[in-house]
Design an enzyme around this catalytic site. Sequence first.
Site, PDB file in Angstrom:
ATOM      1  N   GLU A  71      26.603  12.303   9.938  1.00 34.26           N
ATOM      2  CA  GLU A  71      27.291  11.939  11.194  1.00 34.26           C
ATOM      3  C   GLU A  71      28.586  11.182  10.864  1.00 34.26           C
ATOM      4  O   GLU A  71      29.655  11.489  11.400  1.00 34.26           O
ATOM      5  CB  GLU A  71      26.380  11.094  12.087  1.00 34.26           C
ATOM      6  CG  GLU A  71      27.073  10.706  13.382  1.00 34.26           C
ATOM      7  CD  GLU A  71      26.174   9.925  14.342  1.00 34.26           C
ATOM      8  OE1 GLU A  71      25.020  10.332  14.562  1.00 34.26           O
ATOM      9  OE2 GLU A  71      26.642   8.893  14.859  1.00 34.26           O
ATOM     10  N   TYR A 107      27.146  14.790  20.161  1.00 35.15           N
ATOM     11  CA  TYR A 107      27.476  15.625  21.329  1.00 35.15           C
ATOM     12  C   TYR A 107      28.497  14.930  22.233  1.00 35.15           C
ATOM     13  O   TYR A 107      28.342  13.763  22.580  1.00 35.15           O
ATOM     14  CB  TYR A 107      26.198  15.939  22.123  1.00 35.15           C
ATOM     15  CG  TYR A 107      26.469  16.783  23.336  1.00 35.15           C
ATOM     16  CD1 TYR A 107      26.586  18.162  23.235  1.00 35.15           C
ATOM     17  CD2 TYR A 107      26.655  16.188  24.584  1.00 35.15           C
ATOM     18  CE1 TYR A 107      26.867  18.945  24.348  1.00 35.15           C
ATOM     19  CE2 TYR A 107      26.933  16.958  25.712  1.00 35.15           C
ATOM     20  CZ  TYR A 107      27.044  18.333  25.579  1.00 35.15           C
ATOM     21  OH  TYR A 107      27.321  19.094  26.684  1.00 35.15           O
TER      22      TYR A 107
END
Length: 245
Positions: A71, A107
């Site tokens: 991430e 997202y």
Amino acid sequence: MTLKLQMLGTGSAFAKQYYNNNALIYDNEFTLMVDCGITAPMALHQLGATFNDIDAVLITHIHGDHVGGLEELAFITKLQYQRKLPLYIGEALVQPLWENTLRGGMYQEGHITSLDDIFDVRPLKPGVKTDISAGLSVELIQTRHIPGKSSYSLYLNERIFYSADMVFDPALLRTLVQDRGCEVILHECQLQGPGEVHTTLEELLSLPENVKERTYLMHYGDNAKDFIGKTGPMEFLEQQRIYEL
Ligand SMILES: O=c1ccn([C@@H]2O[C@@H]3COP(=O)(O)O[C@H]3[C@H]2O)c(=O)[nH]1
Ligand SMILES: [Zn+2]
Ligand SMILES: [Zn+2]
């Protein structure tokens, strides 16, 4: 073609003396990161490097010590460096990496809705050799780790085996050495207890001499120093040290 290897870490999943078992593989100026675990951003920082120094990343399987730093890597490369890194990944892992690992944190409606929005995704078929850079090829070999979870070891340049986390597979190692010209084996190693989802030192010690003498140990626990001199001809890989392969 000579490759260089520098482990960002050589520790097992919950080790604290060693970073996660992630690697940098250098083909001249090209740098491939193999796995990007929770500790990878800090391990890279301690080498004086950043994610902008990486040319591509490859993922063996979806456990935190192998994907937990993705991430940060993806946000930094997208937002700070305006890059999409090539992501080499077994085709069966593409969907779970997004849906089950990265989607929750990354997202953003209309902006980041799939893995393709953050990486240049390059799905790999197991058993098929793929050129990653001028002097580096990889073939994924599916190896057993956790039931129902796809996991892929690597065969680099048709002569270097890099194990994912895997249960002991002596037949594979023998075949690689006898029939496929394998010169170097970089193997995960659980030092104590039953392997269950890993390969134990005891199991590796049962291999034929000609296999052991080309084997280096990684993904080991905090007590590795207690085992120096007890690993036969197999040496512990050291994190941060640069090896010529
Ligand atoms: O059936 C299981 C599933 C998981 N585990 C632990 O969780 C860790 C996850 O990362 P890892 O694959 O490097 O190592 C694994 C083990 O330490 C286990 O002992 N038995
Ligand atoms: Zn692991
Ligand atoms: Zn694992």
